[in-house]
Design a protein around this motif. Sequence first.
Motif, PDB file in Angstrom:
ATOM      1  N   ASP A  72       0.825  -1.207   0.000  1.00  0.00           N
ATOM      2  CA  ASP A  72       0.000   0.000   0.000  1.00  0.00           C
ATOM      3  C   ASP A  72       0.860   1.259   0.000  1.00  0.00           C
TER       4      ASP A  72
ATOM      5  N   GLY B 241      -3.206   1.334 -11.831  1.00  0.00           N
ATOM      6  CA  GLY B 241      -2.579   1.586 -10.543  1.00  0.00           C
ATOM      7  C   GLY B 241      -2.423   0.334  -9.708  1.00  0.00           C
TER       8      GLY B 241
ATOM      9  N   GLY C 251       2.227   9.744 -10.121  1.00  0.00           N
ATOM     10  CA  GLY C 251       1.520   9.722 -11.395  1.00  0.00           C
ATOM     11  C   GLY C 251       0.193  10.445 -11.350  1.00  0.00           C
ATOM     12  N   HIS C 252       0.076  11.445 -10.462  1.00  0.00           N
ATOM     13  CA  HIS C 252      -1.192  12.150 -10.331  1.00  0.00           C
ATOM     14  C   HIS C 252      -1.559  12.849 -11.634  1.00  0.00           C
TER      15      HIS C 252
ATOM     16  N   ALA D 246       0.680  -1.897  -9.632  1.00  0.00           N
ATOM     17  CA  ALA D 246       1.912  -1.277  -9.156  1.00  0.00           C
ATOM     18  C   ALA D 246       2.343  -1.864  -7.822  1.00  0.00           C
TER      19      ALA D 246
ATOM     20  N   LEU E 284       2.365   1.676  -3.412  1.00  0.00           N
ATOM     21  CA  LEU E 284       1.321   2.093  -4.346  1.00  0.00           C
ATOM     22  C   LEU E 284       0.973   3.569  -4.154  1.00  0.00           C
ATOM     23  N   ALA E 285       0.887   4.008  -2.894  1.00  0.00           N
ATOM     24  CA  ALA E 285       0.560   5.413  -2.620  1.00  0.00           C
ATOM     25  C   ALA E 285       1.615   6.331  -3.221  1.00  0.00           C
TER      26      ALA E 285
ATOM     27  N   SER F 219      -8.263   7.924 -12.807  1.00  0.00           N
ATOM     28  CA  SER F 219      -8.176   7.125 -11.587  1.00  0.00           C
ATOM     29  C   SER F 219      -8.193   5.646 -11.944  1.00  0.00           C
ATOM     30  N   GLY F 220      -7.342   4.903 -11.288  1.00  0.00           N
ATOM     31  CA  GLY F 220      -7.305   3.459 -11.492  1.00  0.00           C
ATOM     32  C   GLY F 220      -6.620   3.039 -12.769  1.00  0.00           C
ATOM     33  N   SER F 221      -5.913   3.955 -13.423  1.00  0.00           N
ATOM     34  CA  SER F 221      -5.278   3.597 -14.688  1.00  0.00           C
ATOM     35  C   SER F 221      -4.046   2.734 -14.430  1.00  0.00           C
TER      36      SER F 221
ATOM     37  N   ALA G 105       3.513   5.594  -5.833  1.00  0.00           N
ATOM     38  CA  ALA G 105       3.378   5.533  -7.291  1.00  0.00           C
ATOM     39  C   ALA G 105       2.218   6.402  -7.763  1.00  0.00           C
ATOM     40  N   GLN G 106       1.117   6.370  -7.010  1.00  0.00           N
ATOM     41  CA  GLN G 106      -0.048   7.170  -7.395  1.00  0.00           C
ATOM     42  C   GLN G 106       0.236   8.659  -7.233  1.00  0.00           C
TER      43      GLN G 106
END
Length: 219
Positions: free
Chosen positions: A167, A186, A177-178, A189, A170-171, A182-184, A173-174
């Motif tokens: 998690d 993700g 990549g903002h 990852a 992932l946070a 959403s959810g592309s 990475a998100q």
Amino acid sequence: SAPSSWNDFNDAEAQQSGFNLIPKGTQAMVRMTIKPGGYDEPDRGWTGGYATASHETGAVFLSCEFVVLQGQFAKRKIWSNVGLHSNKGPTWGQMGRSFIKAVLNSSRNIHPDDNSPEAAHARQIRGFADLDGVEFPARIGVEKDGKGELRNIIRMVIEPDHKDYADLILAKAQAAGHGGPSGSGGAPAAAVPPSNYPPTGYSTQTRVSSTQGRPSWAQ
């Protein structure tokens, strides 16, 4: 006329104690950088000027800065020394090696129980330069320094066997990549290594050669 804010201080905010410490137990991605101390011992693999030697105690360590990468404490800095040698005995150096091993497991997405040849290679470094700039999730703690003042520390490196590892990766990475939908892509990852693995120049081929001459902390 009413007194100005620089004559009447009754409505000034109270000073913050502890310099707004990051709360104990906070988990976040951090980037570790090493402040070069100019101390080398090639026989031990301490090269590149990264190590620091204390003139007072004779201790040798890596002077490290950890920057929080995202979340409410983003850009906050934590300073800590990673022990390499102490004249008092082997404990500090052993703690330093344990910390670096955990950093390698975490930043290179190697499970602590993975004893495969690939994992063994991933726990080796050519030198301290390989550690400068690595990113990994960590749990932040609070402790008193030598003067009795409270300060933040890296309490624990969060390794891939930890329930929150994926998690936190992932946070990050998100956050990086903002702006995308959403959810592309993700979700996957969480299953892939952090973006800085393999590090530049990392190659298992370079490490298959004989261990002769390799310093003990790199084996």
